[in-house]
Design a protein around this motif. Structure first.
Motif, short mmCIF file in Angstrom:
data_model
loop_
_atom_site.label_atom_id
_atom_site.label_comp_id
_atom_site.label_asym_id
_atom_site.label_seq_id
_atom_site.Cartn_x
_atom_site.Cartn_y
_atom_site.Cartn_z
N LEU A 35 0.83 -1.21 0.00
CA LEU A 35 0.00 0.00 0.00
C LEU A 35 0.86 1.26 0.00
N LEU A 36 1.92 1.27 0.81
CA LEU A 36 2.81 2.43 0.86
C LEU A 36 3.45 2.71 -0.50
N LEU A 37 3.93 1.66 -1.15
CA LEU A 37 4.58 1.84 -2.45
C LEU A 37 3.60 2.33 -3.51
N ASN A 38 2.35 1.89 -3.42
CA ASN A 38 1.35 2.32 -4.40
C ASN A 38 0.93 3.77 -4.21
N VAL A 39 0.93 4.27 -2.97
CA VAL A 39 0.59 5.68 -2.79
C VAL A 39 1.79 6.58 -3.13
N ILE A 40 3.00 6.03 -3.03
CA ILE A 40 4.18 6.78 -3.47
C ILE A 40 4.20 6.87 -4.99
N ALA A 65 -5.38 5.61 3.61
CA ALA A 65 -6.04 6.76 2.99
C ALA A 65 -6.09 7.94 3.97
N ASP A 66 -6.37 7.64 5.22
CA ASP A 66 -6.48 8.68 6.25
C ASP A 66 -5.12 9.29 6.55
N LEU A 67 -4.06 8.55 6.29
CA LEU A 67 -2.69 9.00 6.58
C LEU A 67 -2.19 10.04 5.57
N LEU A 68 -2.73 10.01 4.35
CA LEU A 68 -2.20 10.83 3.27
C LEU A 68 -2.53 12.31 3.47
N PRO A 69 -1.62 13.20 3.03
CA PRO A 69 -1.86 14.65 3.17
C PRO A 69 -2.99 15.10 2.25
N LYS A 70 -3.62 16.22 2.59
CA LYS A 70 -4.70 16.76 1.77
C LYS A 70 -4.19 17.12 0.37
N ILE A 71 -5.09 17.12 -0.60
CA ILE A 71 -4.72 17.48 -1.97
C ILE A 71 -5.48 18.74 -2.38
N GLU A 72 -4.88 19.52 -3.29
CA GLU A 72 -5.52 20.74 -3.78
C GLU A 72 -6.35 20.40 -5.01
N VAL A 73 -7.61 20.79 -5.01
CA VAL A 73 -8.51 20.52 -6.14
C VAL A 73 -9.18 21.82 -6.56
N VAL A 74 -9.69 21.82 -7.80
CA VAL A 74 -10.46 22.96 -8.30
C VAL A 74 -11.82 22.95 -7.61
N GLN A 75 -12.19 24.08 -7.08
CA GLN A 75 -13.45 24.19 -6.33
C GLN A 75 -14.66 23.90 -7.23
N ASP A 76 -15.60 23.12 -6.71
CA ASP A 76 -16.85 22.78 -7.41
C ASP A 76 -16.65 21.91 -8.63
N ASP A 77 -15.48 21.33 -8.79
CA ASP A 77 -15.24 20.42 -9.92
C ASP A 77 -15.53 18.99 -9.46
N ILE A 78 -16.36 18.27 -10.22
CA ILE A 78 -16.81 16.94 -9.79
C ILE A 78 -15.75 15.86 -9.99
N SER A 260 5.25 12.55 6.39
CA SER A 260 6.37 13.33 5.83
C SER A 260 7.25 12.46 4.95
N SER A 261 7.47 11.21 5.37
CA SER A 261 8.30 10.29 4.57
C SER A 261 7.65 9.98 3.23
N ILE A 262 6.32 9.83 3.22
CA ILE A 262 5.60 9.54 1.98
C ILE A 262 5.70 10.72 1.02
N ALA A 265 9.18 10.94 -0.36
CA ALA A 265 9.41 9.89 -1.34
C ALA A 265 8.74 10.22 -2.67
N GLN A 266 7.53 10.78 -2.62
CA GLN A 266 6.83 11.17 -3.85
C GLN A 266 7.62 12.23 -4.60
N ASN A 267 8.18 13.18 -3.86
CA ASN A 267 8.96 14.25 -4.49
C ASN A 267 10.30 13.76 -5.02
N ARG A 268 10.86 12.74 -4.37
CA ARG A 268 12.17 12.21 -4.74
C ARG A 268 12.09 11.20 -5.89
N LEU A 269 10.91 10.62 -6.10
CA LEU A 269 10.75 9.47 -6.99
C LEU A 269 11.29 9.70 -8.41
#
Length: 357
Positions: A35-40, A65-78, A260-262, A265-269
């Motif tokens: 699961l960790l590798l797939n979210v990275i 899923a609960d562990l992951l940081p929030k993501i930025e999305v376009v407001q009101d976009d489905i 923070s590690s996740i 890792a995403q930024n380093r990948l």
């Protein structure tokens, strides 16, 4: 209770439903690593988790899923469109960005969508209002679960009992990152980038080899036999059930550190490299095991890079490959639907012969 602790508890109580902390989960290392590798790196292609009943499959998936940081999305976009990444935008947002319009955004939790067993194709893919399209010339789209899961996790419990046609749709969308709905000559396409997680009990049957092969990784979990470990698991769960917010507070530091590690890792990948001779060894293992196609080679390379990134390395080491290769290949050895999936012993023997040479 000090003021700092009161603030933390207050924040935690804002959650609709407390989720068991990922770092508090005891054992089941295969599942947690997959699961960790797939979210990275979501391009690994998801994970199929097979194991006994009551082994914490659903709990662990919701916890990641609960562990992951929030993501930025376009407001009101489905479709949870990304405000700047063109590949993660819906057509409407692309048009707005292309015109130079101001696109308001907001932060949301990473979407975690459960797909029920009785779901129809329309519920999964979404529907087009044909009558409105023909009479008024307006494309009206009712989003399905694939739209809601974009940039998140789509979880299918008992995926081995799901209709093969629906599994095919899910795997196609997960692989391409897009969902296309066509009705009466009218077509709507939207981004559908998500980590597909399937779980099931092997006693209820396996997926067909052709479908199973399209999952990036396969994790096996078994009921813990060691008495002391079973007691620890029960105590951990009881503590959470009796007072979830105190339990969450106890593991908050570990949760923050892993989060923070996740992200790191995403930024380093993208900067992680793997030497040519190691790529050759991976392909040699796949060839010796008679793995059909090249999906096994590709996934193992991706997973090894993600594992190296998670361990703060810019270059893949042979031990990174050893850590992930069984998860990437064991389910690809099954040619006959009546066969059982290899526990990993066959893969391990070949890996020892080739990677240690």
């Amino acid at each position: 209770m000090c003021e700092f602790n009161i603030i933390i508890v207050s924040i935690l109580k804002d959650k609709v439903r407390p989720v068991f902390p990922f770092t508090a989960i005891v054992g089941q290392e295969e599942m947690k690593l997959a699961l960790l590798l797939n979210v990275i790196d979501p391009k690994i292609g998801g994970v199929m988790i097979m194991g006994d009943r009551g082994t914490g499959k659903s709990t662990t998936i919701r916890a990641i899923a609960d562990l992951l940081p929030k993501i930025e999305v376009v407001q009101d976009d489905i479709f949870n469109s990304h405000p700047s990444d063109y590949d993660l935008m819906s057509d409407i947002v692309k048009t707005q960005v292309g015109r130079g319009d101001n696109v308001p955004t907001r932060l949301i939790d990473v979407p975690m969508v459960d797909l029920p067993l009785g779901a129809t194709e329309d519920r999964v893919c979404g529907t087009i209002d044909i009558e409105k399209a023909l009479t008024e010339g307006i494309k009206t789209f009712e989003p399905g679960l694939l739209a809601k899961a974009n940039r998140g996790i789509l979880y299918v419990d008992e995926v081995n009992l799901l209709d093969d046609h629906l599994v095919d749709i899910l795997l196609d969308a997960a692989a391409s990152g897009w969902n296309t709905v066509e009705r009466e000559g009218i077509s709507i396409r939207h981004p559908a980038r998500f980590v597909l997680v399937g779980s099931g009990n092997p006693e209820e049957g396996e997926l067909r080899p052709q479908l199973l092969d399209r999952f990036g990784m396969h994790a096996e979990i078994r009921t813990v036999k060691e008495p002391s470990l079973r007691v620890k698991i029960v105590e951990q769960r009881s503590k959470f059930d009796s007072n979830p917010y105190t339990c969450l507070q106890e593991f908050q530091e570990q949760q923050d550190k892993l989060k923070s590690s996740i992200v790191a890792a995403q930024n380093r990948l993208s900067d992680v490299t793997i030497d040519y001779d190691l790529r050759v060894k991976i392909s040699e293992v796949c060839g010796t095991l008679d793995v059909d196609g090249l999906r096994g080679d590709i996934v193992t390379n991706r997973a090894a890079k993600a594992f190296a990134a998670y361990n703060e390395r810019a270059k893949v080491h042979i031990n990174d490959i050893k850590a992930v290769i069984i998860l990437c290949l064991r389910h690809r050895l099954r040619k006959d639907p009546l066969e059982t999936i290899d526990s990993g012993n066959k893969v391990q023997q070949v890996v020892n012969n080739i990677l240690n040479s």
